[in-house]
Design a protein around this motif. Sequence first.
Motif, mmCIF file in Angstrom:
data_model
loop_
_atom_site.group_PDB
_atom_site.id
_atom_site.type_symbol
_atom_site.label_atom_id
_atom_site.label_comp_id
_atom_site.label_asym_id
_atom_site.label_seq_id
_atom_site.Cartn_x
_atom_site.Cartn_y
_atom_site.Cartn_z
ATOM 1 N N GLN A 41 -1.805 -34.900 -7.653
ATOM 2 C CA GLN A 41 -1.390 -33.524 -7.556
ATOM 3 C C GLN A 41 -1.901 -32.342 -8.455
ATOM 4 O OE1 GLN A 41 1.250 -36.013 -8.507
ATOM 5 N NE2 GLN A 41 1.247 -36.583 -6.270
ATOM 6 N N ILE A 42 -2.362 -33.032 -9.667
ATOM 7 C CA ILE A 42 -2.703 -31.935 -10.834
ATOM 8 C C ILE A 42 -4.309 -32.478 -11.328
ATOM 9 C CG2 ILE A 42 -2.289 -31.163 -13.185
ATOM 10 C CD1 ILE A 42 -0.187 -30.402 -11.458
ATOM 11 N N ALA A 43 -5.001 -31.263 -11.217
ATOM 12 C CA ALA A 43 -6.410 -31.472 -11.816
ATOM 13 C C ALA A 43 -6.386 -30.938 -13.291
ATOM 14 C CB ALA A 43 -7.228 -30.334 -10.862
ATOM 15 N N LEU A 44 -7.171 -31.617 -13.887
ATOM 16 C CA LEU A 44 -7.020 -31.435 -15.551
ATOM 17 C C LEU A 44 -8.402 -31.375 -16.219
ATOM 18 C CD1 LEU A 44 -5.485 -31.029 -18.417
ATOM 19 C CD2 LEU A 44 -5.432 -33.474 -18.294
ATOM 20 N N LEU A 115 -13.602 -33.641 -20.466
ATOM 21 C CA LEU A 115 -13.132 -34.491 -19.665
ATOM 22 C C LEU A 115 -12.203 -33.838 -18.523
ATOM 23 C CD1 LEU A 115 -11.248 -36.515 -22.550
ATOM 24 C CD2 LEU A 115 -13.714 -36.917 -21.708
ATOM 25 N N HIS A 116 -12.745 -34.511 -17.408
ATOM 26 C CA HIS A 116 -11.844 -34.142 -16.342
ATOM 27 C C HIS A 116 -10.866 -35.486 -15.886
ATOM 28 C CE1 HIS A 116 -14.125 -30.673 -15.466
ATOM 29 N NE2 HIS A 116 -15.409 -31.381 -15.431
ATOM 30 N N ALA A 117 -9.889 -34.894 -15.377
ATOM 31 C CA ALA A 117 -8.965 -35.867 -14.745
ATOM 32 C C ALA A 117 -8.151 -35.360 -13.373
ATOM 33 C CB ALA A 117 -8.003 -36.321 -15.679
ATOM 34 N N ALA A 118 -7.650 -36.408 -12.747
ATOM 35 C CA ALA A 118 -6.766 -35.899 -11.538
ATOM 36 C C ALA A 118 -5.457 -37.070 -11.929
ATOM 37 C CB ALA A 118 -7.465 -36.287 -10.182
ATOM 38 N N LEU A 119 -4.350 -36.086 -11.916
ATOM 39 C CA LEU A 119 -3.066 -36.907 -12.276
ATOM 40 C C LEU A 119 -1.898 -36.572 -11.197
ATOM 41 C CD1 LEU A 119 -2.562 -34.480 -15.523
ATOM 42 C CD2 LEU A 119 -3.421 -36.676 -15.529
ATOM 43 N N GLY A 120 -1.447 -37.889 -11.200
ATOM 44 C CA GLY A 120 -0.224 -38.134 -10.308
ATOM 45 C C GLY A 120 0.756 -38.876 -10.665
#
Length: 176
Positions: A41-44, A115-120
């Motif tokens: 749900q979240i892009a970081l 750093l990139h991340a996708a969080l769920g």
Amino acid sequence: MINTDMKLLEIREKLIKNQLDKPNCKDLARQFLLGTASQYQIALTLTLKQKWFNKNGQMRVEHYLTKEDIPKIYERFEYKLNKLVWKQKFYRHKEEGIRFFKAWEDGQGSKRIHLHAALGNFPKDFKLNSLPKLIEKAARECYEIDLEHDEQICDSGWIEYITKEVGKDNTDKILW
């Protein structure tokens, strides 16, 4: 049977001579990840400090960021953020936690490492508008992470964006 062996031999010879297309790691990784995009749900985005100081006993020691540090930094940040978001459930049930898809980028050596991340997988009662403060708090507890961060709504375009530096031959920029 001889015919099958013949085909395998021909395939091996063509692979050796580079006559067959090798699978493209970038395309295969994106294809796999796009199938899981709905879980996030979240892009970081987090920026890392290129050097930092810490006290080792009484001495002040200067450290420079290397590519080998990245998985450890991400692991520590992930742990800190999970503690803040999931609270006691994270301690009791290790299977409860934020799902991370992680990648890093350095512009092939031309940019600062970030750093990139996708969080769920957030708790059902979690308010996403409280996430930026929790990310900032977790980043403060990881001395290698700069306080610059950005959170957005995650979509399939984000998965493509964070895999832009994945090579055709390797997926080293993805932290599986």
